[in-house]
Write a protein that holds these residues in place. Sequence first.
Motif, mmCIF file in Angstrom:
data_model
loop_
_atom_site.group_PDB
_atom_site.id
_atom_site.type_symbol
_atom_site.label_atom_id
_atom_site.label_comp_id
_atom_site.label_asym_id
_atom_site.label_seq_id
_atom_site.Cartn_x
_atom_site.Cartn_y
_atom_site.Cartn_z
ATOM 1 N N ARG A 359 12.421 -6.791 -4.229
ATOM 2 C CA ARG A 359 11.210 -6.678 -3.232
ATOM 3 C C ARG A 359 10.169 -7.129 -4.463
ATOM 4 O O ARG A 359 10.090 -6.766 -5.486
ATOM 5 C CB ARG A 359 10.974 -5.414 -2.532
ATOM 6 N N SER A 381 4.766 -5.119 2.953
ATOM 7 C CA SER A 381 5.931 -5.368 3.987
ATOM 8 C C SER A 381 7.068 -4.595 3.363
ATOM 9 O O SER A 381 8.094 -4.178 3.892
ATOM 10 C CB SER A 381 6.008 -6.546 4.498
ATOM 11 N N GLN A 383 9.500 -6.531 2.102
ATOM 12 C CA GLN A 383 10.646 -7.583 2.622
ATOM 13 C C GLN A 383 11.468 -7.869 1.528
ATOM 14 O O GLN A 383 10.564 -7.799 0.361
ATOM 15 C CB GLN A 383 10.198 -8.493 3.526
#
Length: 404
Positions: A359, A381, A383
């Motif tokens: 990440r 986020s 992600q």
Amino acid sequence: MAEPLVIVGKGMAATRLVEEISRRALGRYAIAVIGEEPRLAYNRVLLSPLLAGEIGQADIELKPAGWWQANGVSTFYGRPVTAIDRAAKTVTLADGPSLPYGKLVLATGSRPIRLSCPGADLPGVLTFRDMADVAAMRERAASGARIVVIGGGLLGLEAATGLARAGAAVTLIHLADRLMERQLDAQGAAILAEAIAYRGVEIRLNAATERFLGSGRVEAVELADGTTIPADLVVVAIGVRPQIDLARAAGLGVQRGVLVDDGLATDDPAIFAIGECAEHRGLAYGLVEPAYEQARVLAARLTGTPERYAGSLLATNLKVSGVGVFSAGEFEDGDGTETVVLRDPAAGIYRKFVLRQGRLAGCVLIGDTQGALFYLGLIRSRQDVSAIRADLPFGESYCVREAA
């Protein structure tokens, strides 16, 4: 009948809070905004281009007088609050009158940190915080004065580059081994230093101020190694401290800032704090975006929506003398991290991405800040970016195309 809401402070946080409340529930509160400076609220972020003469005073005004009137806000400028009576729910102004409140918001901001070394009280030793400071600095810079700026963080760089553009001969001295050490790694700071030096600012790192010299007015800065730098003006820009004196005197909980919970409330449920004066979960933010986030959350709560403030991701996005700088999240190599770097010294471009467990944990962009909001979104986020790892330096469109 509208509940009286008093906001102490009239800076950017206070203005955003009024804007958010008015948008959500105009007329719900009878709002009074009290400010120490004798002028309309203005954008402190734009003090640097004002100093450089790139914009005028009218350009940094946040809202015109008519906007405050249209939103039913009573404004008290140049009249600081001297005391809070929590039992009576009143605030006392410097010139005597008291105002009642149902809810009170402290948005008192920060005070510039001043050096305590010998000569610090000499005329000509200034800070860089408000319009009065800018006026004094511009007057000296226009005559080609020798100006020493102390501090290589955001404030110091803005002061130094603004003064250089205004015509001064500027020397920037900084205690640390690199500029903006809280936001940049060594390589990024070196790229920035080259760009700043190219624009006419002499930079001295690892330089500790010993004393200010002068007879009746500052004439030089003496460093700890004995070096003396002539100075017609000295600008101290080494940071700020939250203004907590009013809160402390009222018996509210304070540490570095005024202590607030996730609802931005102090230990008195009728009193709140936002912006640079507030300390949330051990952090007192000195940046605009966290203040705006806090203003939005508090406005929602005051108008009936129980939002919570969970803290802000620290991000810096600015231009220093035309050089784009963006920093967010982690920027140093560490245990469990890997980095992707694009570096072009000739073009003054440096782009570094710190990854942790696949990440994006942080990034630094110097010279070319395209995609800053995209990268900030990836950090927030959390992600997985493993599939676009090698493409990160080339921006959003390239990453999206490769991911597809």
